[in-house]
Enzyme design. Structure first.
Site, PDB file in Angstrom:
ATOM      1  CG  LEU A 259      21.181 -33.391  -4.396  1.00  0.00           C
ATOM      2  CD1 LEU A 259      20.805 -34.864  -4.487  1.00  0.00           C
ATOM      3  CD2 LEU A 259      22.681 -33.207  -4.580  1.00  0.00           C
ATOM      4  CE1 TYR A 260      17.321 -27.735   1.267  1.00  0.00           C
ATOM      5  CE2 TYR A 260      15.424 -27.085  -0.050  1.00  0.00           C
ATOM      6  CZ  TYR A 260      16.066 -27.138   1.166  1.00  0.00           C
ATOM      7  OH  TYR A 260      15.476 -26.614   2.284  1.00  0.00           O
ATOM      8  CB  ALA A 261      13.453 -31.120  -3.872  1.00  0.00           C
ATOM      9  CB  THR A 263      18.575 -34.055   0.626  1.00  0.00           C
ATOM     10  OG1 THR A 263      18.272 -32.658   0.609  1.00  0.00           O
ATOM     11  CG2 THR A 263      19.701 -34.353  -0.352  1.00  0.00           C
TER      12      THR A 263
END
Length: 437
Positions: A259-261, A263
């Site tokens: 999810l970080y990637a 975003t």
């Protein structure tokens, strides 16, 4: 060549290979041969739209309209359901801001830097000030990791003459107030909810800071006259499940592994939208595993040092077939050089001159995590109690490797610090800061 657009451009491919909450590693999956019914660009847009929709719905339904005092905010600290545990307050002095924004002569920048309580933002703000530029910082000082280290960075900046305001980048009224405090020539956006594995615990913190916060900042910049160029932090994490190395800005990557990637990839797409519609000049920087003094305690080099000194066991991840995990470890001073180089070469924001740029900033020399541990054992003069374990499927990849030729061509970026030398500098700082021998 860099991924540069001058009003006609495809959305750039992403990139992956960064950091996580308490480990380095992750199970890569080969996307080749997988059939999809949606085109890759539509898939990425769908991920972004879903994340943004969830964030807005969460904020609206759970908190209602943002208060005028800026109290709404998501903490990076987790609780049982992954919701907010604290609110972000506003702390701001217009007099201290004006003093902090003063330059030491003509031709210098005045830069608004978000994330100055963080690792990279702290170092860049300090370097900009030392070069005579005016700097105003911002941070929310969330509790993703020990806030005392963030406050220590803040104190060191302020003793050098750099003021850091406190508040939430998703607080639109506060962003407007801050950006009106000084005649800013550039905006450097480094604030974000970091970490790969933590996204599984508190996903909405990433939506709030990395998506809503980024759009809120760009909206405030859009209202400025003149509109300054924006340099912002992306991440090598956007390369996701890409198996081609070294990673290039022109690689097409539509399969984020976390999810970080997702975003950060979404931020690059949002940036292109503001460039295309409003003529805003935007430069995205994909950082590769940054380390060094005043670093993040959730990074492997940092907590490995903790654990080796205390005699605790450290876990070193392996791939599914026993492969070594490798990272393109990049020393903070090299990153600072790249960030300032990108600021110095950022084109003006206008329909005629604006550019949309993406650059990798890495070391170009990937090293196995086992080598990192070996160097730490030598520098600390202590053996590590280590064990090899399979990588969990938490969103990291097996290896990262930066191609930095685009940054070299654009502003002469050349990383200078090898891993052994950088770790020695980090350990020297660590011993001094924590008072250990």
């Amino acid at each position: 060549m860099p991924l540069v657009d001058r009003q006609k451009s495809e959305v750039p491919a992403g990139g992956k290979g960064h950091r996580n909450m308490r480990r380095i590693g992750g199970l890569p999956r080969n996307p080749r041969g997988r059939k999809t019914t949606l085109k890759p660009a539509i898939q990425v847009f769908f991920v972004f739209a879903l994340c943004l929709a969830v964030g807005f719905l969460f904020l609206h339904d759970r908190f209602g309209t943002q208060s005028r005092t800026g109290q709404l905010g998501l903490s990076a600290g987790s609780n049982s359901v992954g919701y907010a545990s604290i609110s972000y307050k506003r702390v701001f002095s217009s007099d201290r801001s004006r003093t902090s924004c003063q330059t030491n002569g003509p031709g210098k920048h005045v830069v608004f830097v978000t994330g100055t309580g963080g690792f990279v933002g702290f170092h860049v703000a300090l370097a900009l000030h030392s070069q005579g530029h005016g700097v105003l910082g911002l941070d929310n000082f969330n509790d993703y990791y020990d806030t005392s280290l963030k406050r220590s960075r803040q104190a060191k900046l302020e003793s050098s003459g750099v003021y850091t305001a406190e508040g939430d980048i998703a607080d639109a009224a506060f962003m407007e107030e801050l950006l009106g405090a000084c005649p800013f020539t550039h905006v450097l956006h480094l604030a974000a909810q970091a970490g790969v594995r933590y996204a599984a615990e508190n996903p909405l913190a990433y939506v709030h800071s990395n998506l809503l916060g980024f759009v809120t900042l760009l909206e405030a910049v859009k209202a400025m006259d003149p509109m300054p160029p924006v340099v912002y932090a992306s991440s090598s994490s956007v390369y996701g499940l890409n198996t081609k190395v070294p990673f290039s800005e022109e690689d097409r990557v539509d399969h984020p592994a976390s999810l970080y990637a997702a975003t950060k990839k979404s931020d690059e797409m949002i940036a292109h939208t503001y460039y295309n519609i409003y003529g805003m000049s935007l430069t995205g920087l994909r950082f590769f595993t940054v380390y060094g003094p005043y670093g993040r305690p959730d990074m492997a080099y940092f907590f490995f040092t903790d654990d080796i000194l205390s005699g605790k066991q450290i876990q070193i991840f392996q791939g599914p077939n026993g492969e070594e995990v490798m990272r393109d470890f990049t020393y903070i001073d090299d990153i600072v050089d790249g960030v300032i180089g990108s600021i110095n070469t950022a084109p003006p924001s206008s329909k005629q001159e604006a550019q949309y740029r993406i650059f990798n900033l890495g070391n170009t020399q990937p090293e196995p995590v086992t080598t990192l541990v070996h160097y730490l054992e030598q520098i600390l003069d202590r053996p590590a109690n280590k064990t090899l374990v399979p990588m969990p499927p938490t969103g990291d990849v097996l290896a990262t490797h930066a191609n930095v030729s685009a940054a070299y061509e654009a502003f002469g970026y050349v990383p200078k610090t090898n891993l052994r030398s950088g770790l020695e500098k980090f350990v020297n700082w660590y011993r001094d800061y924590y008072g250990v021998s």
